[in-house]
Motif scaffolding. Structure first.
Motif, short mmCIF file in Angstrom:
data_model
loop_
_atom_site.label_atom_id
_atom_site.label_comp_id
_atom_site.label_asym_id
_atom_site.label_seq_id
_atom_site.Cartn_x
_atom_site.Cartn_y
_atom_site.Cartn_z
N VAL A 258 0.82 -1.27 0.07
CA VAL A 258 0.12 -0.15 -0.12
C VAL A 258 0.90 1.40 -0.03
N LEU A 259 0.73 2.10 -1.08
CA LEU A 259 1.53 3.38 -1.03
C LEU A 259 0.95 4.41 -0.72
N LYS A 260 -0.48 4.55 -0.77
CA LYS A 260 -1.43 5.59 -0.38
C LYS A 260 -2.81 4.86 0.09
N ARG B 221 -6.39 10.30 1.02
CA ARG B 221 -7.17 11.13 1.75
C ARG B 221 -7.81 9.87 2.95
N GLY B 222 -7.60 8.70 2.90
CA GLY B 222 -8.03 7.62 3.49
C GLY B 222 -9.19 6.97 2.61
#
Length: 430
Positions: free
Chosen positions: A200-202, A208-209
Motif C-alpha cells: 500500500v503506497l497511499k 485521503r483515507g
C-alpha cells in the motif's frame, strides 16, 4: 518454512544427535553400537541381538497451536491466496537392544541423558546434520528446516503399561526397554506460487483515507429466467430476473464466472418497478456477436458488482445459475426403426465437455456417436446420435441434452402459462 522432507530431516537429526552423544565414551565393555531409524519388527532379536539404539516415528499428530493459522488459503474462485503451513507434532519411540545383560539398559540411559541435555534441535545442529559435506537426501535438500520460524522442542512422554502394550502389539515386535518423545512443531509448506497483494503506497485518492459507503452491500437471493419461476435454467437470449436486497441499477453489472472459462462475462442490469428486483438480458446466439463462443453451458457463479466512478467497487456474494444448451433437433418426424438424429447445440461445447455429454430420447439415455464443433465461432456444435430400432417405436419423444450436469429445456409455456413439450425438440415416430 520447511519442505516435504521435514519429517525425515527431524528423524535424521535426532539420529545424528544420539550418535554424537556416544562419541568419546569408553564403551569397550559393551561392544560396537549402531544407531538406526528402523521399524522395530525389522530388527533382529534373540541370541544374535545386536547392541543397538533405534528411533522409530510411530505417530504424527496435528499441532493445535498452528493448525488454524492463515486460513482460508483460497478465494471463491479457487485461486491460492497463501500457502498455509502443515503444522505437525512427531512422536518417536526410542528403543534399546543389547547382546548381553544390562547392555540395553545402559544404552537407553545414555540416549535418554543425551536428549535430556538437548531439549531442542537448534538451527546450528540442523544445519550441521542436513547440510554439506554429506547431506542425507542428496540434491533434494531439507536444509530449510533450520530456517522455520518455530524452534524444534524435544519433550519426553511417559507412556503407561497399557499404552506401551498396545503400541508394541500393533508393531508386532518383541518388547524392549523404550522411551517415547515428542518433537514439536514441524512446519511444512508447499512451494507453489500464491497470489499476494502489492504494498500500500497511499490510502485512497491523494492519500485521503478509505471511502465509506452508508448503504449495505448488495445481496442476491435468486436469479432465474424472467419468463417463469418454474424454469430451473436460463438459455442464451433469455431475459433474466434478479431478486435480492440493496439492489441498484446505476453503475451496476452482473458478473458471470464459469469454472471452465478463462475470463468472466458481464451484463448490464436494468431497474424494475420493484426495489427488490433487477432485469438483465442474455445475448442471443446468431444475433449478438460472440455469444455462441463466449458463453459456456453449465453452472455459473453470478455476482452483482457496483462500480461507481468515485467509489471502490463492491460485489455481492455469488449465487448459482444454470445456463442450459439450446437444442435444435432434426428430423422431427420419422418412421419406426433405427433413427439417426442430428442436434445443433448452442452455445458451442468445449472439447473438455464432450466426454460428459448425454442425450435423452424419451426416457432412455444415449451416448453421442460424434460431436463436431466447426472452426467458425458463430456456428453451433453438432451432435450425432443413433436411436436403436428397439427404442424408436411409434410415439412422441422429447430430446434432451445434458452438458456438465445441466439439461436442455424441452418445455414451453402457452398463453395461459401451462407447460408442454416443445414441438421443435420432440421427435414424432409414426
Amino acid at each position: 518454512m520447511s519442505n516435504a522432507l521435514a519429517i525425515a530431516a527431524v528423524t535424521a537429526t535426532l539420529k545424528d544427535l544420539i550418535s554424537d552423544s556416544l562419541l568419546g565414551l569408553d564403551l569397550s565393555s559393551i561392544g560396537s553400537i549402531t544407531v538406526t531409524a528402523t521399524p522395530p519388527d525389522r530388527i533382529t532379536t534373540g541370541q544374535t541381538e545386536p547392541n543397538q539404539l533405534n528411533l522409530f516415528l510411530y505417530q504424527v499428530t496435528p499441532n493445535s497451536g498452528w493448525r488454524n493459522q492463515t486460513l482460508p488459503t483460497r478465494d471463491g474462485s479457487g485461486q491460492r491466496l497463501r500457502n498455509a503451513p502443515l503444522a505437525l507434532d512427531l512422536h518417536y519411540l526410542l528403543t534399546a537392544y543389547g547382546a548381553q545383560d544390562l547392555n540395553a539398559e545402559a544404552l537407553l540411559g545414555l540416549a535418554m541423558l543425551a536428549l535430556h541435555d538437548t531439549p531442542g534441535l537448534d538451527r546450528a545442529r540442523l544445519r550441521n546434520a542436513l547440510g554439506p559435506p554429506n547431506p542425507p537426501f542428496g540434491d533434494f535438500s531439507a536444509l530449510n528446516l533450520a530456517d522455520q520460524i518455530e524452534s524444534l522442542k524435544i519433550t519426553p512422554q511417559y507412556l503407561g503399561g497399557e499404552e506401551l502394550s498396545k503400541l508394541w502389539t500393533a508393531m508386532q515386535a518383541r518388547y524392549r526397554p523404550s522411551m517415547a518423545y515428542q518433537v514439536s512443531v514441524v512446519l511444512m509448506e508447499t512451494e507453489a506460487a500464491a497470489r499476494a497483494a502489492p504494498p500500500v503506497l497511499k490510502r485512497g485518492a491523494d492519500d485521503r483515507g478509505p471511502a465509506a459507503r452508508a448503504a449495505g452491500a448488495p445481496r442476491l437471493e435468486s436469479i432465474r429466467p424472467a419468463a417463469s419461476e418454474l424454469l430451473r435454467a436460463a438459455r442464451l437470449g433469455d431475459a433474466l430476473r434478479i431478486e435480492g436486497r440493496n439492489l441498484q441499477a446505476a453503475d451496476a453489472e452482473l458478473v458471470f464466472e464459469h469454472p471452465r472459462a478463462t475470463a468472466a462475462r458481464t451484463l448490464p442490469v436494468a431497474a424494475t418497478a420493484s426495489a427488490l428486483a433487477l432485469d438483465a438480458q442474455l445475448p442471443a446466439a446468431g444475433v449478438d456477436a460472440g455469444a455462441m463462443a463466449d458463453w459456456i453451458a453449465g453452472f455459473y457463479a453470478v455476482r452483482l458488482r457496483l462500480a461507481s466512478a468515485d467509489q471502490p467497487a463492491i460485489a455481492s456474494a455469488p449465487i448459482a445459475m444454470m445456463l442450459a444448451p439450446r437444442v435444435e433437433v432434426s428430423p422431427l418426424n420419422a418412421a419406426p426403426g433405427a433413427l439417426a438424429l442430428t442436434l445443433r447445440c448452442s452455445p458451442r461445447l468445449l472439447p473438455e465437455q464432450h466426454a460428459g455429454v448425454r442425450v435423452r430420447f424419451g426416457g432412455d439415455e444415449l451416448l453421442a456417436d460424434s460431436i463436431q464443433t466447426p472452426a467458425d465461432p458463430e456456428q453451433p456444435t453438432t451432435i450425432e446420435v443413433t436411436v436403436p430400432a428397439a427404442l424408436a417405436v411409434a410415439g412422441r419423444y422429447p430430446v434432451i441434452v445434458r452438458v456438465d450436469g445441466v439439461e436442455s429445456i424441452a418445455a414451453v409455456a402457452d398463453d395461459q402459462g401451462v407447460f408442454g413439450f416443445d414441438p421443435q425438440q420432440t421427435v414424432v415416430i409414426a
